[in-house]
Motif scaffolding. Structure first.
Motif, short mmCIF file in Angstrom:
data_model
loop_
_atom_site.label_atom_id
_atom_site.label_comp_id
_atom_site.label_asym_id
_atom_site.label_seq_id
_atom_site.Cartn_x
_atom_site.Cartn_y
_atom_site.Cartn_z
N LYS A 31 0.99 -1.15 -0.01
CA LYS A 31 0.05 0.01 -0.11
C LYS A 31 0.85 1.40 -0.04
O LYS A 31 0.60 2.17 -0.76
CB LYS A 31 -1.14 -0.10 1.36
N LYS A 32 1.92 1.36 0.72
CA LYS A 32 2.49 2.36 1.05
C LYS A 32 3.98 2.14 1.61
O LYS A 32 4.03 1.60 2.42
CB LYS A 32 1.70 3.48 2.06
N ALA A 33 4.81 2.87 0.97
CA ALA A 33 6.37 2.79 0.82
C ALA A 33 6.90 3.88 1.76
O ALA A 33 6.46 4.83 1.73
CB ALA A 33 7.16 2.94 -0.27
N LEU A 34 7.78 3.33 2.77
CA LEU A 34 8.81 4.36 3.18
C LEU A 34 10.21 4.08 2.46
O LEU A 34 10.80 2.96 2.55
CB LEU A 34 9.25 4.11 4.59
N ILE A 35 10.76 5.00 1.68
CA ILE A 35 11.82 5.06 1.03
C ILE A 35 13.14 5.42 2.06
O ILE A 35 12.90 6.54 2.53
CB ILE A 35 11.92 6.02 -0.34
N CYS A 36 13.97 4.75 2.14
CA CYS A 36 15.08 4.72 2.96
C CYS A 36 16.22 4.96 2.11
O CYS A 36 16.40 4.14 1.19
CB CYS A 36 15.57 3.59 3.78
N LYS A 77 16.63 4.06 15.00
CA LYS A 77 15.52 4.38 15.81
C LYS A 77 14.59 5.49 15.40
O LYS A 77 13.35 5.50 15.24
CB LYS A 77 15.92 5.12 17.38
N LYS A 78 15.03 6.30 14.67
CA LYS A 78 14.61 7.53 13.96
C LYS A 78 13.75 6.86 12.78
O LYS A 78 12.60 7.38 12.15
CB LYS A 78 15.37 8.53 13.40
N GLY A 79 14.43 5.94 11.96
CA GLY A 79 13.68 5.30 10.83
C GLY A 79 12.26 4.54 11.33
O GLY A 79 11.46 4.36 10.50
N VAL A 80 12.52 3.86 12.38
CA VAL A 80 11.39 3.09 12.90
C VAL A 80 10.16 4.03 13.24
O VAL A 80 9.08 3.58 13.03
CB VAL A 80 11.92 2.35 14.43
N GLU A 81 10.52 5.19 13.90
CA GLU A 81 9.53 6.26 14.02
C GLU A 81 8.92 6.83 12.71
O GLU A 81 7.74 7.00 12.69
CB GLU A 81 10.11 7.57 14.84
N ALA A 82 9.88 7.04 11.88
CA ALA A 82 9.27 7.22 10.34
C ALA A 82 8.38 6.35 9.73
O ALA A 82 7.45 6.83 9.04
CB ALA A 82 10.38 7.65 9.72
N PHE A 83 8.68 4.95 9.94
CA PHE A 83 7.81 4.04 9.40
C PHE A 83 6.50 4.02 10.05
O PHE A 83 5.45 4.04 9.51
CB PHE A 83 8.65 2.79 9.55
N LYS A 84 6.55 4.26 11.25
CA LYS A 84 5.30 4.19 12.03
C LYS A 84 4.32 5.40 11.61
O LYS A 84 3.27 5.41 11.07
CB LYS A 84 5.24 4.01 13.51
N ALA A 85 5.27 6.69 11.56
CA ALA A 85 4.47 8.03 11.42
C ALA A 85 3.90 7.94 9.91
O ALA A 85 2.62 8.58 9.84
CB ALA A 85 5.44 9.03 11.47
N ALA A 86 4.67 7.17 8.78
CA ALA A 86 4.23 7.17 7.48
C ALA A 86 2.97 6.30 7.34
O ALA A 86 2.35 5.97 6.08
CB ALA A 86 5.28 6.63 6.76
N GLU A 87 2.84 5.28 8.31
CA GLU A 87 1.60 4.30 8.20
C GLU A 87 1.96 3.51 6.88
O GLU A 87 1.08 2.99 6.20
CB GLU A 87 0.23 4.79 7.96
N ALA A 88 3.28 3.15 6.56
CA ALA A 88 3.92 2.17 5.74
C ALA A 88 3.84 0.88 5.99
O ALA A 88 3.34 0.42 6.94
CB ALA A 88 5.30 2.76 5.53
N ASP A 89 3.68 -0.04 4.75
CA ASP A 89 3.76 -1.45 5.00
C ASP A 89 4.99 -1.96 4.33
O ASP A 89 5.01 -3.23 4.40
CB ASP A 89 2.42 -1.86 4.64
N TYR A 90 5.74 -1.25 3.64
CA TYR A 90 7.05 -1.93 3.18
C TYR A 90 7.90 -0.86 2.87
O TYR A 90 7.62 0.31 3.21
CB TYR A 90 6.57 -2.63 1.71
N ILE A 91 9.07 -1.14 2.58
CA ILE A 91 10.27 -0.50 2.35
C ILE A 91 11.00 -0.50 1.22
O ILE A 91 11.18 -1.62 0.59
CB ILE A 91 11.38 -0.56 3.83
N ILE A 92 11.20 0.58 0.68
CA ILE A 92 12.16 0.56 -0.55
C ILE A 92 13.59 1.25 -0.08
O ILE A 92 13.74 2.31 0.41
CB ILE A 92 11.57 1.49 -1.80
N ALA A 93 14.38 0.61 -0.14
CA ALA A 93 15.79 0.66 0.35
C ALA A 93 16.64 1.15 -0.78
O ALA A 93 17.03 0.31 -1.58
CB ALA A 93 16.67 -0.36 1.30
#
Length: 382
Positions: A31-36, A77-93
């Motif tokens: 549904k929504k990515a967190l791009i790292c 730690k900041k990445g974990v917070e960002a993932f939760k805040a984004a309500e993401a369900d997968y990561i693009i690294a």
């Protein structure tokens, strides 16, 4: 004794492979990515390409780019917070080993919250759940983090790096597209390429090596040795060869381990912030000299893979020297320094202790004690 091989569910290779990303996301129902990524990569043409592909396919995302070259506990730690805040369900690294390693740690903690203390992930952590799905897109040809079950985090407070080994962290998809690597400057291309060569040679000689991993590592040594000089000059052949060679090296070493060139490089990176590939390149020929009598006929095959001629007519001393010199010559050709100015005699006890405690050290073909580590570190002092 059984031997295990773990790889991505799916990997794509070659020019234009990145165009597969939208179809994969849709087919898997994400549904929504967190791009790292790191701050520089986030502004690059590679990042613009990923955002364009996602935008064109109405695939939402948010970007987290607060990742250092040697990623820290705080970055995770900041990445974990960002993932939760984004309500993401997968990561693009997207990037080199740093963002991919950070993505692995984030993904593990999200699905295994009992490991929220990042230090608890060191070694072989007994996680229960696979990490958040990761699509790894390397922009460097070196770490092979997109195919490995390893990641490395820096503990700034304790001035050390720690290695985490977890089958649950492997990206489900790797997209290894040499076009995404073309913006790498010469110095980074050289350093990451020498990291890949170190993976291949250490993986080939480690205590855990076996026939299948040997096959991967020898082909990787051949490809990297043939391609790195061209990659530094940004030729198509060089970029393509390095993209494939570094991935194949990862297929091997991820499953059999590494050695003390890596444990020492991790230490140099943690204490002096030395780029990992540069540290590996400095240590590799020195460690090869140290290990040579414990490697049987393997240095003959390393020399052959690196293009040395007439190895079958050489004595063991001759082909071992030839293999080591071939590594030194390649490192010099791509501009890697042989000495580290920051290294001082008074630092050696701490450096040696840290290198010996590193998770890569037990795989070395020859056991090393504290005095051995001090002696080896001295060889890169001015």
């Amino acid at each position: 004794m059984s031997n295990r091989i773990m790889l991505n569910q799916t990997s794509y290779h070659g020019s234009g492979a990145v165009n597969e990303i939208a179809a994969e996301v849709k087919s898997r129902g994400f549904k929504k990515a967190l791009i790292c990524s790191g701050p520089h990569v986030a502004k690059s043409d590679s990042a613009a390409k990923i955002k364009e592909l996602l935008d064109d396919n109405n695939l939402p995302y948010e970007i987290f780019c607060e990742i250092k070259a040697n990623p820290t506990i705080e970055n995770v730690k900041k990445g974990v917070e960002a993932f939760k805040a984004a309500e993401a369900d997968y990561i693009i690294a997207l990037g080199g080993g740093s963002p991919i390693d950070t993505a692995k740690a984030i993904g593990i903690i999200i699905n295994n919250p009992e490991f929220a203390d990042v230090r608890s992930l060191e070694g072989v952590a007994p996680t229960k759940n696979p990490c958040v799905p990761i699509i790894a897109i390397p922009t460097t040809a070196g770490t092979a983090a997109e195919v490995t079950i390893n990641y490395v985090i820096t503990d700034v407070e304790k001035k050390r790096k720690f290695v985490c080994v977890d089958p649950h962290d492997i990206p489900i998809i790797a997209i290894v597209d040499p076009d995404m690597m073309r913006s790498m400057p010469k110095g980074l291309t050289a350093a990451t390429g020498m990291d890949a060569l170190t993976h291949a040679i250490e993986g080939y000689t480690t205590k855990g090596a076996w026939e299948m991993s040997d096959m991967f590592h020898l082909k990787a040594i051949e490809l990297i040795s043939r391609s790195l000089r061209g990659a530094v000059e940004n030729t198509d052949e060089g970029r393509e060869g390095m993209a494939l060679g570094e991935y194949i090296a990862g297929m091997g070493f991820s499953n059999v381990g590494l050695g003390i060139a890596h444990s020492m490089a991790h230490t140099l990176g943690a204490v002096y912030d030395t780029p990992h590939g540069v540290a590996c390149a400095m240590m590799l020929p020195i460690v090869m000299e140290y290990n040579q009598e414990c490697t049987g006929e393997k240095y003959r095959e390393i020399a052959r893979a690196m293009g040395v001629e007439n190895v079958d007519n050489m004595t063991s001393d001759q082909y071992r020297k030839a293999a080591i010199e071939a590594v030194r010559h390649l490192s010099e050709d791509v501009g890697i320094p042989a000495k580290l100015e920051a290294l001082k005699e008074e630092d050696l006890p701490m450096l040696a202790e840290s290198a010996k405690a590193d998770a890569c050290a037990p795989g070395n073909p020859k056991d090393a004690d504290i005095e051995d580590f001090k002696t080896l570190f001295r060889k890169i002092m001015n």
